[in-house]
Design a protein around this motif. Sequence first.
Motif, PDB file in Angstrom:
ATOM      1  N   UNK A 261     -47.215  18.467 -57.402  1.00  0.00           N
ATOM      2  CA  UNK A 261     -46.108  18.239 -56.472  1.00  0.00           C
ATOM      3  C   UNK A 261     -46.469  17.036 -55.597  1.00  0.00           C
ATOM      4  N   UNK A 262     -45.504  16.138 -55.389  1.00  0.00           N
ATOM      5  CA  UNK A 262     -45.772  14.961 -54.553  1.00  0.00           C
ATOM      6  C   UNK A 262     -44.766  14.898 -53.410  1.00  0.00           C
ATOM      7  N   UNK A 263     -45.216  14.327 -52.309  1.00  0.00           N
ATOM      8  CA  UNK A 263     -44.345  14.183 -51.136  1.00  0.00           C
ATOM      9  C   UNK A 263     -44.324  12.719 -50.720  1.00  0.00           C
ATOM     10  N   UNK A 264     -43.146  12.186 -50.524  1.00  0.00           N
ATOM     11  CA  UNK A 264     -42.987  10.781 -50.096  1.00  0.00           C
ATOM     12  C   UNK A 264     -42.114  10.778 -48.850  1.00  0.00           C
ATOM     13  N   UNK A 265     -42.663  10.303 -47.726  1.00  0.00           N
ATOM     14  CA  UNK A 265     -41.786  10.283 -46.544  1.00  0.00           C
ATOM     15  C   UNK A 265     -41.601   8.859 -46.039  1.00  0.00           C
ATOM     16  N   UNK A 266     -41.649   7.952 -46.987  1.00  0.00           N
ATOM     17  CA  UNK A 266     -41.564   6.547 -46.630  1.00  0.00           C
ATOM     18  C   UNK A 266     -40.240   5.931 -47.068  1.00  0.00           C
ATOM     19  N   UNK A 267     -39.238   6.788 -47.331  1.00  0.00           N
ATOM     20  CA  UNK A 267     -37.968   6.254 -47.813  1.00  0.00           C
ATOM     21  C   UNK A 267     -36.864   6.470 -46.787  1.00  0.00           C
ATOM     22  N   UNK A 268     -35.789   5.699 -46.920  1.00  0.00           N
ATOM     23  CA  UNK A 268     -34.618   5.862 -46.054  1.00  0.00           C
ATOM     24  C   UNK A 268     -33.389   5.966 -46.946  1.00  0.00           C
ATOM     25  N   UNK A 269     -32.407   6.723 -46.437  1.00  0.00           N
ATOM     26  CA  UNK A 269     -31.193   6.964 -47.233  1.00  0.00           C
ATOM     27  C   UNK A 269     -30.053   6.103 -46.686  1.00  0.00           C
ATOM     28  N   UNK A 270     -29.310   5.503 -47.584  1.00  0.00           N
ATOM     29  CA  UNK A 270     -28.133   4.698 -47.195  1.00  0.00           C
ATOM     30  C   UNK A 270     -26.917   5.298 -47.897  1.00  0.00           C
ATOM     31  N   UNK A 271     -25.843   5.511 -47.152  1.00  0.00           N
ATOM     32  CA  UNK A 271     -24.620   6.039 -47.771  1.00  0.00           C
ATOM     33  C   UNK A 271     -23.445   5.123 -47.452  1.00  0.00           C
ATOM     34  N   UNK A 272     -22.732   4.752 -48.499  1.00  0.00           N
ATOM     35  CA  UNK A 272     -21.494   3.976 -48.338  1.00  0.00           C
ATOM     36  C   UNK A 272     -20.342   4.926 -48.629  1.00  0.00           C
ATOM     37  N   UNK A 273     -19.507   5.167 -47.633  1.00  0.00           N
ATOM     38  CA  UNK A 273     -18.375   6.084 -47.811  1.00  0.00           C
ATOM     39  C   UNK A 273     -17.120   5.273 -48.116  1.00  0.00           C
ATOM     40  N   UNK A 274     -16.261   5.842 -48.963  1.00  0.00           N
ATOM     41  CA  UNK A 274     -14.967   5.211 -49.230  1.00  0.00           C
ATOM     42  C   UNK A 274     -15.062   3.863 -49.936  1.00  0.00           C
ATOM     43  N   UNK A 275     -15.985   3.792 -50.907  1.00  0.00           N
ATOM     44  CA  UNK A 275     -16.105   2.547 -51.696  1.00  0.00           C
ATOM     45  C   UNK A 275     -15.029   2.578 -52.781  1.00  0.00           C
ATOM     46  N   UNK A 276     -14.446   1.423 -53.108  1.00  0.00           N
ATOM     47  CA  UNK A 276     -13.414   1.382 -54.166  1.00  0.00           C
ATOM     48  C   UNK A 276     -13.978   1.912 -55.487  1.00  0.00           C
ATOM     49  N   UNK A 277     -13.218   2.759 -56.160  1.00  0.00           N
ATOM     50  CA  UNK A 277     -13.681   3.335 -57.427  1.00  0.00           C
ATOM     51  C   UNK A 277     -13.115   2.506 -58.582  1.00  0.00           C
ATOM     52  N   UNK A 278     -13.781   1.394 -58.890  1.00  0.00           N
ATOM     53  CA  UNK A 278     -13.337   0.554 -60.011  1.00  0.00           C
ATOM     54  C   UNK A 278     -14.567  -0.088 -60.679  1.00  0.00           C
ATOM     55  N   UNK A 345     -37.274  12.984 -46.551  1.00  0.00           N
ATOM     56  CA  UNK A 345     -38.514  13.082 -47.333  1.00  0.00           C
ATOM     57  C   UNK A 345     -38.115  13.398 -48.767  1.00  0.00           C
ATOM     58  N   UNK A 346     -38.886  12.856 -49.691  1.00  0.00           N
ATOM     59  CA  UNK A 346     -38.614  13.150 -51.109  1.00  0.00           C
ATOM     60  C   UNK A 346     -39.739  14.051 -51.623  1.00  0.00           C
ATOM     61  N   UNK A 347     -39.351  15.221 -52.126  1.00  0.00           N
ATOM     62  CA  UNK A 347     -40.328  16.143 -52.704  1.00  0.00           C
ATOM     63  C   UNK A 347     -40.097  16.130 -54.209  1.00  0.00           C
ATOM     64  N   UNK A 348     -41.162  15.952 -54.974  1.00  0.00           N
ATOM     65  CA  UNK A 348     -41.001  15.884 -56.429  1.00  0.00           C
ATOM     66  C   UNK A 348     -41.938  16.843 -57.121  1.00  0.00           C
ATOM     67  N   UNK A 349     -41.440  17.480 -58.160  1.00  0.00           N
ATOM     68  CA  UNK A 349     -42.315  18.295 -59.009  1.00  0.00           C
ATOM     69  C   UNK A 349     -42.439  17.587 -60.357  1.00  0.00           C
ATOM     70  N   UNK A 350     -43.659  17.607 -60.887  1.00  0.00           N
ATOM     71  CA  UNK A 350     -43.958  16.854 -62.112  1.00  0.00           C
ATOM     72  C   UNK A 350     -44.658  17.772 -63.103  1.00  0.00           C
TER      73      UNK A 350
END
Length: 408
Positions: A261-278, A345-350
């Motif tokens: 199991x690995x833990x990564x807490x060095x990431x950031x999340x970006x969300x774009x809402x209402x983007x054109x669906x084309x 944080x990203x938790x991953x199982x491998x």
Amino acid sequence: MYRLVQKFGGTSLADLDAIRHAALRVKEAFLDKQQAQADVKGLVVVSAMGDSTDRLVAQTQAYTSNCQQRDYDVVLASGEQVSSGLMALALCQQNIRACAMQGWQVPIYTDGNHSTARITDIPQKNIVAAWRSYDIIVVPGFQGISPDQHITTLGRGGSDTTAVALAAAVQADICDIYTDVDGIYTADPRVVPSARCLDQITYEEMLELASLGARVLHTRCVELAMARSIPVRLRPTTNNNEGTLLQQEGASMEQPAITGIALEDDEAKITLLGVQDRPGVAAQIFTPISEQHISVDMIVQNVSADKKTTDVTFTVAKKDLASCMKVIKDCPITYSALRTDANVAKVSVVGRGMRSHAGIASKLFATLAAHGINIQVISTSEIKISLLIDQSNGKAAVRHIHKAFIEQ
Ligand code: ADP
Ligand code: ASP
Ligand code: MG
């Protein structure tokens, strides 16, 4: 001829006593091999002492404007230069014929990407010539020389990669990487005290774990070891345990559902809402981001409810968040809102066993649900599942998953 490569990380070289102790480990391994085989030669790769690279980074930050990456590398590479000289002196004191050779003397050729340079070639000639007069050559990890003869560094944690690249260059019989834990564990033993030390792990699983945040080995070192089938062992500096051997998958190897199991807490999340669906919108978002050399990790695009707009969520390294936001704001796309969250944080199982065990994902989701941990983003590949969760839940999630899958 037996060719031995040994690498000592900064945690094993914290002070002069620790260097002396590491030199004794080198001597021990060397004499041990010499008893069985007459012709033994060694390469010892060293990191900078303790946290000295952090201190060097902090010093460079006093002069940030118009900073030349080239000079940043001159400062950073000095940590390994000191420890290589001290290790050679400590070995000589143990009556071992040893000398230090810097990256440019070996030479370790790299590309010209300062602070993230990649090794392009290591000719054997100078090493073999030095072995005529010395039994052990000490080489500073993490550094090389660019095509225009400047000192380069390989990126934080890069000494592991130097060791494996040297092992490949001299066709070493083994590359032993000495560190402050007994080997590769089922999870970071600092986070999960009940984690188990593995006798062996496949290159493929280790590559996933390293790239998903288990910083025990530099990802590129595992990549290289796998490509060249270099036998790499992660071993403790402080005792004689055999450690963990990285190897190709063997028929007799066990296949637990989850290996680590690995833990990564060095990431950031970006969300774009209402983007054109084309067609073409995803390319319009991600092409300029990649042109700025920003790596995007998890990407999720929702199914459009109204067939007109959709939401896109993705993650980047925290250090790239500001530049990524700038790229998006300059991007010719329309969206209704732009949100960021650096507290993730990203938790991953491998595990290779995922190929043959069903129900891993559902058990994983149920485990987190039972502890009230909300999952924000999910991504999967053949042998891994990654979940993005709130940063405050990261370590607890690793412990719960470990208990459910590995300690049962
Ligand atoms: P070095 O200075 O020897 O390069 P590092 O600090 O880079 O040492 O790597 C060793 C550390 O990696 C350990 O102290 C441990 O906390 C951490 N680590 C993270 N994941 C794992 C894992 N799965 N197994 C062992 N150690 C791990
Ligand atoms: N000294 C460098 C660092 O701290 C390289 C290494 O130790 O592998 O990142
Ligand atoms: Mg390391």
